[in-house]
Design an enzyme around this catalytic site. Structure first.
Site, PDB file in Angstrom:
ATOM      1  CG  ASP A 258      44.118  44.687  32.613  1.00 23.68           C
ATOM      2  OD1 ASP A 258      43.280  44.088  33.310  1.00 23.68           O
ATOM      3  OD2 ASP A 258      44.954  45.470  33.084  1.00 23.68           O
TER       4      ASP A 258
ATOM      5  CG  ASP B 119      41.453  48.597  37.030  1.00 22.77           C
ATOM      6  OD1 ASP B 119      40.767  49.585  36.713  1.00 22.77           O
ATOM      7  OD2 ASP B 119      41.003  47.652  37.711  1.00 22.77           O
TER       8      ASP B 119
ATOM      9  CG  HIS C 156      35.728  34.203  41.779  1.00 19.84           C
ATOM     10  ND1 HIS C 156      35.534  33.948  40.439  1.00 19.84           N
ATOM     11  CD2 HIS C 156      34.511  34.120  42.362  1.00 19.84           C
ATOM     12  CE1 HIS C 156      34.247  33.699  40.230  1.00 19.84           C
ATOM     13  NE2 HIS C 156      33.605  33.801  41.376  1.00 19.84           N
TER      14      HIS C 156
ATOM     15  CB  CYS D   3      37.396  31.021  39.871  1.00 16.67           C
ATOM     16  SG  CYS D   3      38.489  32.444  39.605  1.00 16.67           S
TER      17      CYS D   3
END
Length: 185
Positions: free
Chosen positions: A12, A14, A95, A108
């Protein structure tokens, strides 16, 4: 369900590589988490492909543009490469179903905890999912572990709550866990 020949670490961004800041998109606001650079370098030196999988709903929310995201991503990849840390790939989901930018306001398969971006990276980069890891600061960052033999590591300084994944308080612990897992193979 091994796919390819390369071992990888899915990351990941952040809260894992950089300090979590409210919808970060400016280079001037980017700050690495303590130990992230040395940890990423150690993993790269151990032969792992480093692959970022990140939700970037700030794009759908209208807080910043896809171009803003790509500018920061390019800067970060160049900065890490200059430190001897090549990123094999970065995959992002712009999205959000209730986003205000209509182009990105949709359901999505790429927004974590969904796993389409993990599988796309695995195919693109010929990743051996049986010998790979996922690291994130939220359970959703480790969702690929439910569908594969990828091993999950939750970066958290709190042991509160339960996790079915290994919990590490810092990058030094993460590197130690992965080294120990390799030694046990």
């Amino acid at each position: 369900m091994s796919m390819g020949g390369n071992k990888a670490v899915f990351l990941d961004r952040d809260g894992t590589i950089n300090v979590e800041k409210h919808y970060l998109y400016k280079v001037s606001d980017f700050e690495y988490i303590d130990g992230a650079i040395s940890g990423l370098k150690a993993l790269s030196d151990m032969g792992y492909l480093l692959v970022i999988i990140t939700n970037q709903s700030g794009i759908a929310r209208g807080y910043y543009t896809e171009e803003d995201y790509l500018e920061l991503d390019g800067w970060m990849k160049n900065d890490l490469a200059a430190r001897g840390i090549p990123m094999a790939g970065t995959y992002f989901c712009p999205h959000l179903p209730d986003g205000i930018v209509s182009k990105y306001a949709k359901v999505c398969d790429c927004r974590k905890p969904k796993t389409a971006l993990f599988w796309k990276a695995a195919k693109d980069l010929d990743i051996d999912m049986d010998h790979s890891f996922a690291i994130g600061d939220k359970e959703r960052d480790l969702s690929i572990c439910e569908e594969s033999r990828v091993k999950g590591i939750l970066l958290s300084d709190s042991l509160a709550g339960s996790s079915k994944h290994m919990i590490c308080a810092n990058w030094n612990q993460i590197v130690d866990v992965i080294k120990n897992a390799e030694d046990g193979c």
